[in-house]
Design a protein around this motif. Sequence first.
Motif, PDB file in Angstrom:
ATOM      1  N   GLN A   1       0.853  -1.190   0.000  1.00 35.62           N
ATOM      2  CA  GLN A   1       0.000   0.000   0.000  1.00 35.62           C
ATOM      3  C   GLN A   1       0.881   1.228   0.000  1.00 35.62           C
ATOM      4  O   GLN A   1       1.637   1.465   0.946  1.00 35.62           O
ATOM      5  CB  GLN A   1      -0.931   0.007   1.208  1.00 35.62           C
ATOM      6  CG  GLN A   1      -1.941   1.130   1.172  1.00 35.62           C
ATOM      7  CD  GLN A   1      -3.051   0.944   2.190  1.00 35.62           C
ATOM      8  OE1 GLN A   1      -2.923   0.195   3.155  1.00 35.62           O
ATOM      9  NE2 GLN A   1      -4.170   1.627   1.972  1.00 35.62           N
ATOM     10  N   ALA A   2       0.789   1.982  -1.071  1.00 34.05           N
ATOM     11  CA  ALA A   2       1.527   3.230  -1.187  1.00 34.05           C
ATOM     12  C   ALA A   2       0.721   4.361  -0.544  1.00 34.05           C
ATOM     13  O   ALA A   2      -0.502   4.261  -0.411  1.00 34.05           O
ATOM     14  CB  ALA A   2       1.797   3.533  -2.655  1.00 34.05           C
TER      15      ALA A   2
ATOM     16  N   GLY B   1      -1.636   7.170   0.146  1.00 27.79           N
ATOM     17  CA  GLY B   1      -2.768   7.706  -0.593  1.00 27.79           C
ATOM     18  C   GLY B   1      -3.405   6.756  -1.578  1.00 27.79           C
ATOM     19  O   GLY B   1      -4.301   7.146  -2.335  1.00 27.79           O
ATOM     20  N   LYS B   2      -2.936   5.509  -1.595  1.00 23.50           N
ATOM     21  CA  LYS B   2      -3.472   4.538  -2.543  1.00 23.50           C
ATOM     22  C   LYS B   2      -4.044   3.334  -1.818  1.00 23.50           C
ATOM     23  O   LYS B   2      -3.762   3.117  -0.638  1.00 23.50           O
ATOM     24  CB  LYS B   2      -2.384   4.093  -3.522  1.00 23.50           C
ATOM     25  CG  LYS B   2      -1.870   5.199  -4.427  1.00 23.50           C
ATOM     26  CD  LYS B   2      -0.924   4.660  -5.478  1.00 23.50           C
ATOM     27  CE  LYS B   2      -0.470   5.750  -6.429  1.00 23.50           C
ATOM     28  NZ  LYS B   2       0.438   5.216  -7.482  1.00 23.50           N
ATOM     29  N   GLU B   3      -4.819   2.551  -2.539  1.00 22.97           N
ATOM     30  CA  GLU B   3      -5.373   1.343  -1.963  1.00 22.97           C
ATOM     31  C   GLU B   3      -4.320   0.234  -1.966  1.00 22.97           C
ATOM     32  O   GLU B   3      -3.374   0.245  -2.749  1.00 22.97           O
ATOM     33  CB  GLU B   3      -6.608   0.893  -2.756  1.00 22.97           C
ATOM     34  CG  GLU B   3      -7.773   1.865  -2.668  1.00 22.97           C
ATOM     35  CD  GLU B   3      -9.028   1.320  -3.324  1.00 22.97           C
ATOM     36  OE1 GLU B   3     -10.086   1.953  -3.176  1.00 22.97           O
ATOM     37  OE2 GLU B   3      -8.953   0.271  -3.984  1.00 22.97           O
ATOM     38  N   ARG B   4      -4.542  -0.713  -1.084  1.00 21.31           N
ATOM     39  CA  ARG B   4      -3.657  -1.868  -1.041  1.00 21.31           C
ATOM     40  C   ARG B   4      -3.793  -2.661  -2.338  1.00 21.31           C
ATOM     41  O   ARG B   4      -4.898  -2.840  -2.853  1.00 21.31           O
ATOM     42  CB  ARG B   4      -4.008  -2.745   0.153  1.00 21.31           C
ATOM     43  CG  ARG B   4      -3.054  -3.915   0.375  1.00 21.31           C
ATOM     44  CD  ARG B   4      -3.394  -4.621   1.670  1.00 21.31           C
ATOM     45  NE  ARG B   4      -4.734  -5.158   1.644  1.00 21.31           N
ATOM     46  CZ  ARG B   4      -5.397  -5.564   2.731  1.00 21.31           C
ATOM     47  NH1 ARG B   4      -4.820  -5.475   3.908  1.00 21.31           N
ATOM     48  NH2 ARG B   4      -6.607  -6.069   2.624  1.00 21.31           N
ATOM     49  N   GLU B   5      -2.648  -3.138  -2.842  1.00 24.73           N
ATOM     50  CA  GLU B   5      -2.674  -3.892  -4.087  1.00 24.73           C
ATOM     51  C   GLU B   5      -1.884  -5.177  -3.938  1.00 24.73           C
ATOM     52  O   GLU B   5      -0.948  -5.282  -3.142  1.00 24.73           O
ATOM     53  CB  GLU B   5      -2.101  -3.058  -5.238  1.00 24.73           C
ATOM     54  CG  GLU B   5      -0.638  -2.698  -5.113  1.00 24.73           C
ATOM     55  CD  GLU B   5      -0.097  -1.981  -6.335  1.00 24.73           C
ATOM     56  OE1 GLU B   5      -0.841  -1.744  -7.295  1.00 24.73           O
ATOM     57  OE2 GLU B   5       1.110  -1.650  -6.313  1.00 24.73           O
TER      58      GLU B   5
ATOM     59  N   SER C   1       3.117  -5.266 -12.709  1.00 30.53           N
ATOM     60  CA  SER C   1       4.060  -4.193 -12.407  1.00 30.53           C
ATOM     61  C   SER C   1       5.380  -4.691 -11.821  1.00 30.53           C
ATOM     62  O   SER C   1       6.374  -3.966 -11.822  1.00 30.53           O
ATOM     63  CB  SER C   1       3.423  -3.184 -11.450  1.00 30.53           C
ATOM     64  OG  SER C   1       3.036  -3.826 -10.248  1.00 30.53           O
TER      65      SER C   1
ATOM     66  N   GLU D   1       8.347   3.936  -7.750  1.00 28.32           N
ATOM     67  CA  GLU D   1       6.932   3.570  -7.642  1.00 28.32           C
ATOM     68  C   GLU D   1       6.705   2.291  -6.851  1.00 28.32           C
ATOM     69  O   GLU D   1       5.562   1.910  -6.589  1.00 28.32           O
ATOM     70  CB  GLU D   1       6.284   3.454  -9.029  1.00 28.32           C
ATOM     71  CG  GLU D   1       7.036   2.586 -10.010  1.00 28.32           C
ATOM     72  CD  GLU D   1       7.945   3.400 -10.929  1.00 28.32           C
ATOM     73  OE1 GLU D   1       8.632   4.322 -10.435  1.00 28.32           O
ATOM     74  OE2 GLU D   1       7.978   3.087 -12.143  1.00 28.32           O
TER      75      GLU D   1
ATOM     76  N   ALA E   1       6.274   1.681  -0.745  1.00 29.14           N
ATOM     77  CA  ALA E   1       5.009   1.297  -0.117  1.00 29.14           C
ATOM     78  C   ALA E   1       5.297   0.553   1.177  1.00 29.14           C
ATOM     79  O   ALA E   1       6.448   0.171   1.437  1.00 29.14           O
ATOM     80  CB  ALA E   1       4.193   0.398  -1.049  1.00 29.14           C
TER      81      ALA E   1
END
Length: 122
Positions: free
Chosen positions: A38-39, A41-45, A61, A87, A90
């Motif tokens: 999870q970065a 401001g972003k959702e967990r991926e 990615s 990128e 996270a």
Amino acid sequence: VQLQAFGGGLVQAGDSLRLSCAASGRTVSSSGMGWFRQAPGKEREFVAAISWTGGTVYADSVKGRFTISRANAKNTVYLQMNSLKPEDTAVYYCAAQPPYYTGTYFTGYDSWGQGTLVTVSS
């Protein structure tokens, strides 16, 4: 079940890191294990997973750069991360599926570790 993730840190772009996830109360050789991130401001991926049968899958990615593996004797799962990019910054979490889970690589995780921060500078 306890999962302890460690190995994060601050690295430069192009460097490598190996994350570890030590499991207790769950045997990694009989449970699917996954890495998520999870970065800010972003959702967990989803990042990568290894099934209890040994099959692996990766997010597009990270494909070709990251490798998930496990050491049954140590009851530990690893995420080798090469050619890191900014990128990839996270908090990385490991997670476990129930023993002999028959669902997909992406679902059914019922135990989560506390996360380890990876920061990649450009």
